[in-house]
Every structure is written in C-alpha cells, then in structure tokens.
Motif scaffolding. Structure first.
Motif, mmCIF file in Angstrom:
data_model
loop_
_atom_site.group_PDB
_atom_site.id
_atom_site.type_symbol
_atom_site.label_atom_id
_atom_site.label_comp_id
_atom_site.label_asym_id
_atom_site.label_seq_id
_atom_site.Cartn_x
_atom_site.Cartn_y
_atom_site.Cartn_z
ATOM 1 N N ASP A 219 0.839 -1.190 0.000
ATOM 2 C CA ASP A 219 0.000 0.000 0.000
ATOM 3 C C ASP A 219 0.878 1.245 0.000
ATOM 4 O OD1 ASP A 219 -2.252 -1.580 0.118
ATOM 5 O OD2 ASP A 219 -2.247 -1.629 2.297
ATOM 6 N N CYS A 246 -4.382 -7.522 6.447
ATOM 7 C CA CYS A 246 -3.652 -7.213 5.225
ATOM 8 C C CYS A 246 -4.032 -8.237 4.161
ATOM 9 C CB CYS A 246 -2.142 -7.215 5.475
ATOM 10 S SG CYS A 246 -1.443 -8.880 5.682
ATOM 11 N N ARG A 247 -3.404 -8.156 3.005
ATOM 12 C CA ARG A 247 -3.738 -9.066 1.914
ATOM 13 C C ARG A 247 -3.426 -10.521 2.259
ATOM 14 N NH1 ARG A 247 -1.610 -4.479 -0.672
ATOM 15 N NH2 ARG A 247 -3.043 -3.514 -2.172
ATOM 16 N N CYS A 253 -0.664 -4.905 13.610
ATOM 17 C CA CYS A 253 0.053 -3.691 13.213
ATOM 18 C C CYS A 253 0.121 -2.771 14.421
ATOM 19 C CB CYS A 253 -0.664 -2.950 12.081
ATOM 20 S SG CYS A 253 -0.476 -3.667 10.439
ATOM 21 N N CYS A 274 2.895 -4.176 8.376
ATOM 22 C CA CYS A 274 2.410 -5.500 8.768
ATOM 23 C C CYS A 274 3.533 -6.292 9.441
ATOM 24 C CB CYS A 274 1.887 -6.246 7.542
ATOM 25 S SG CYS A 274 1.353 -7.939 7.910
ATOM 26 N N THR A 279 4.170 -5.427 4.526
ATOM 27 C CA THR A 279 3.400 -4.486 3.723
ATOM 28 C C THR A 279 3.191 -3.192 4.496
ATOM 29 O OG1 THR A 279 2.223 -6.246 2.571
ATOM 30 C CG2 THR A 279 1.176 -4.098 2.600
ATOM 31 N N ARG A 281 0.922 -0.353 5.260
ATOM 32 C CA ARG A 281 -0.520 -0.182 5.177
ATOM 33 C C ARG A 281 -0.914 1.243 5.513
ATOM 34 N NH1 ARG A 281 -3.607 -4.508 8.523
ATOM 35 N NH2 ARG A 281 -5.274 -3.621 7.248
#
Length: 290
Positions: A219, A246-247, A253, A274, A279, A281
């Motif tokens: 992101d 997240c994905r 987090c 993350c 990631t 975010r």
C-alpha cells in the motif's frame, strides 16, 4: 480470548490465565483513571504463539489493545505516563515518531505495555501483553519478541529468539549439529550461537525484508486509496481499521494516527507496517469538523 494469532494459524490457544485477566482489568482501570469522562474499550484481545524449533507452539502470550477516546481533546503523553506510574508501573522507554506521535513503554514485573498517542487530536492506545505461558514444563526463558511485541518483522528462522535453532544458542563446541561437535553457526558473522538470518536480534526491519512485499502487494503512496467516509470520529475509524487484515490475512500492526485538515474536512490518517509480510498499510478517513 476473542482472537487468535492470525488467519494462517488455527485457534488452539488455551483459555486466558489469571495473569491475562489481571492485565486486562489493570489496563481498563488505568484508562478509566486517565479519562474518567470517557469509557475505554478493548478493541482486540488475542494471543501470539511462541515457537521453539518445532512448528507446534511451545506457549502463548496474551495481548490486549485498548483505545482511549480523545476526539474532543488530546491526551498529553505525560498524563498517560502519570496514570501508569500511579498504578505502580515503571516507565522503561519513551520516544516519538516522524509525524509527531509519541509512545511510552512501561512494565510491571513480567508485564509490558506500550502507550501510543497520536499527533494533535490523534487517539491514544494501550497495547499490553503478558509473559509467555508455556504449554508444559519447558526449560525456556522469556523470548525477546513475539510477533506483536516486536518493532519489526519477526525472524522466520529463529521465531524471534535471536539464537541458532540448531544448537539452541549453546557454545558450538559443546555438542550440536554440523559434525565434530561444532554447530554450523560457528562461522556466523554475528557470532557462534546466534541466528544466522537475523544476526541475533530476533527480528528484521521492513527494509531488510522488502522482498516480502512483492508477492503480497504494497500500500504505497502511489496506490493510496481515496479518503473513506462513514465515520464520525477518529475513534470510530480506529475501531474499523484495527479489524482489517492485510492481503495475507494478518491484522497485527502498530497503528500510528495523525490528523490534518483539508478542503473543509478533518482527515484521520492511519499507517503501519504488517508484522508478517512487511506491507506498508495506509488508510485515511474523512471526518466531519466539529
């Protein structure tokens, strides 16, 4: 506990022990003393697995995330510090982030808590965790990190312990794997007995594991979604964002919160990294001006 350690791990955590019940009550009591006009809320409660060599968990650590409502006025960091001190906690470290938010780490015996206060009218959160409760008689100490308590990405090789899993951190010439009583970690640049992957720290920074972001997406600012509507306060937005995975399905987090004004609206920004896939975010919510 209402959550386990993430979508990839089954809900096999034991029932909350007395230590977790005490910590939950302690955090609620301190939050109520800090803001007696606003009722604190437990946003999430979950467990972190603790592994040692085998995939099966050796124990669990119990964690709680609370929010202290601050939409009408900020909570000065010193007030949060005084509230924990008055309750018998000891402040261990303090720091500030690049966007003006501040944090404090406090402890009491084997319990730890992290207090984060957003910039401006940013929300205040408490994250507290118990010592690890081992499933059976274990000759193990308390690990330096579990996934939610690390300021980085937990090392997959040593699971946050920082020691070589081949020899268990023992001196490499007193037995172990690799032949001739010498563990292969003896040639490690970080020193014998330490994890080769993380150099003995137990964790890696998001920059060191940037390759993790490629298979899971990222992101970044170039793909940041537009501000979302539907919330009347930054607290309400936080309750929503703290439940979003997240994905990869990971929710853990350390959310940082900042507020800004633009085009006649108050924008509440949340950003974090993350704990599993590194990631970055970001979420932004458009709030009404009061």
């Amino acid at each position: 506990m209402t959550d386990t350690t993430g979508a990839r791990e089954p809900g096999d955590a034991p029932a909350a022990p007395a230590s977790a019940v005490w910590l939950r009550g302690q955090l609620l009591e301190i939050a109520s003393a800090l803001r007696p006009d606003r009722r604190p809320e437990v946003v999430r409660e979950w467990t972190d697995r603790v592994r040692w060599r085998d995939p099966a968990p050796a124990g669990h650590r119990f964690l709680f995330l609370l929010r202290v409502a601050t939409d009408d006025r900020p909570t000065p960091p010193d007030d949060a510090l005084d509230a924990f001190t008055a309750a018998g906690w000891t402040v261990r470290t303090q720091g500030s982030g690049p966007d003006g938010e501040s944090w404090t780490a406090a402890g009491r015996e084997d319990f730890d808590v992290r207090v984060c206060t957003g910039a401006g009218r940013g929300i205040t959160t408490f994250t507290g965790w118990t010592p690890v409760i081992y499933a059976a008689e274990q000759l193990l100490s308390q690990p330096p990190f579990t996934r939610r308590t690390a300021d980085g990405i937990l090392c997959d090789d040593c699971h946050g312990w920082g020691v070589c899993q081949g020899c268990g951190g023992r001196r490499p010439y007193s037995g172990g794997s690799g032949g001739y009583g010498r563990c292969w970690c003896a040639g490690n640049n970080a020193g014998p007995g330490r994890c080769v992957e993380c150099g003995g720290t137990g964790l890696l920074t998001a920059e060191e594991v940037a390759w993790l972001r490629r298979p899971h997406g990222d992101d970044d600012t170039s793909r940041r979604p537009p501000p979302e509507d539907g919330h009347d306060s930054s607290t309400g937005a936080f309750l929503a964002v703290s439940r979003r995975p997240c994905r990869r399905g990971e929710f853990r987090c350390s959310w940082r919160n900042t507020l800004s004004r633009t085009d006649g609206h108050l924008l509440s920004h949340f950003h974090a990294t993350c704990r599993t896939c590194a990631t970055r975010r970001t979420h932004t919510f458009r709030l009404p001006l009061h």
